[in-house]
Scaffold this motif. Structure first.
Motif, PDB file in Angstrom:
ATOM      1  N   ALA A   1      11.743  -7.096   7.840  1.00 38.11           N
ATOM      2  CA  ALA A   1      12.504  -7.907   6.828  1.00 38.11           C
ATOM      3  C   ALA A   1      11.911  -8.815   6.126  1.00 38.11           C
ATOM      4  CB  ALA A   1      13.637  -8.964   7.692  1.00 38.11           C
ATOM      5  N   ASP A   2      10.824  -8.112   5.474  1.00 38.51           N
ATOM      6  CA  ASP A   2       9.956  -8.881   4.529  1.00 38.51           C
ATOM      7  C   ASP A   2       9.979  -8.344   3.156  1.00 38.51           C
ATOM      8  OD1 ASP A   2       8.530  -6.805   5.186  1.00 38.51           O
ATOM      9  OD2 ASP A   2       6.639  -7.738   5.581  1.00 38.51           O
ATOM     10  N   ASP A   3      10.923  -7.451   2.858  1.00 43.13           N
ATOM     11  CA  ASP A   3      11.138  -6.558   1.695  1.00 43.13           C
ATOM     12  C   ASP A   3       9.734  -5.857   1.396  1.00 43.13           C
ATOM     13  OD1 ASP A   3      13.522  -7.408   1.519  1.00 43.13           O
ATOM     14  OD2 ASP A   3      13.153  -8.988   0.240  1.00 43.13           O
ATOM     15  N   LYS A   4       9.224  -5.575   2.390  1.00 46.00           N
ATOM     16  CA  LYS A   4       7.762  -4.413   2.081  1.00 46.00           C
ATOM     17  C   LYS A   4       7.707  -3.825   3.461  1.00 46.00           C
ATOM     18  CE  LYS A   4       4.943  -8.089   0.517  1.00 46.00           C
ATOM     19  NZ  LYS A   4       3.872  -9.065   0.490  1.00 46.00           N
ATOM     20  N   LEU A   5       7.095  -2.531   3.214  1.00 47.23           N
ATOM     21  CA  LEU A   5       7.093  -1.415   4.257  1.00 47.23           C
ATOM     22  C   LEU A   5       5.398  -1.388   4.674  1.00 47.23           C
ATOM     23  CD1 LEU A   5       9.265   1.421   3.258  1.00 47.23           C
ATOM     24  CD2 LEU A   5       9.789  -0.419   4.648  1.00 47.23           C
ATOM     25  N   ASN A   6       5.295  -1.750   5.969  1.00 46.27           N
ATOM     26  CA  ASN A   6       3.946  -1.698   6.587  1.00 46.27           C
ATOM     27  C   ASN A   6       3.800  -0.039   7.101  1.00 46.27           C
ATOM     28  OD1 ASN A   6       5.067  -1.236   9.369  1.00 46.27           O
ATOM     29  ND2 ASN A   6       5.101  -3.638   9.328  1.00 46.27           N
ATOM     30  N   VAL A   7       2.752   0.158   7.526  1.00 47.54           N
ATOM     31  CA  VAL A   7       2.231   1.543   8.070  1.00 47.54           C
ATOM     32  C   VAL A   7       3.267   1.978   9.219  1.00 47.54           C
ATOM     33  CG1 VAL A   7       0.264   0.917   9.769  1.00 47.54           C
ATOM     34  CG2 VAL A   7       0.401   3.086   8.544  1.00 47.54           C
TER      35      VAL A   7
END
Length: 142
Positions: A96-102
């Motif tokens: 839920a940080d508006d980014k996609l991690n690996v």
């Protein structure tokens, strides 16, 4: 062996990708996307040709190891707007940080690959990609 194949696929994909500005889609047609992703030219997309390392290597333009809505937007086509890109991020964004991690990218890539592989043979052929090109896997909010 797998890491060598991934590195080769990543290098070829990056070399063949157009400039990743917000206005330049990675592919305008299913055929164009298929040809860019089929780095070993065997006529099908294998899972390794669409995995998280490839996606991250191509889309992570600022090198921070995450994909933002602005970085995803070129993949979504010429009619994509900021809201669509952010909605797509949020579908897979487990932190839920508006980014996609690996890890989030890997999970989403596997789900999308399985969805694209309509005949479940472990590969995505051009017809399968064509039938679902630019079709959202899920509609945000549903």
């Amino acid at each position: 062996m797998r890491s060598t194949m991934l590195f080769s696929a990543l290098a070829l994909l990056i070399a063949s990708a157009p400039c990743l500005s917000q206005n330049a889609p990675i592919a305008k047609t299913a055929n164009e996307r298929f040809n860019k992703l089929d780095v070993n030219h065997d006529g099908v997309l294998s899972r390794y040709e669409t995995d998280a390392e490839i996606v991250l290597g191509v889309l992570d333009t600022d090198g921070d190891g995450q994909i933002t809505a602005a970085e995803l937007k070129p993949l979504l086509g010429p009619n994509a707007d900021d809201k669509l890109a952010l909605d797509r991020i949020r579908v897979a964004d487990r932190t839920a940080d508006d980014k996609l991690n690996v890890d989030e990218i890997e999970r989403a890539a596997n789900i999308r690959f399985d969805w694209l592989d309509a005949n479940h043979d472990g590969n995505v052929d051009e017809a399968e990609l064509q039938s679902r090109f630019l079709v959202p896997l899920v509609t945000p909010g549903h």
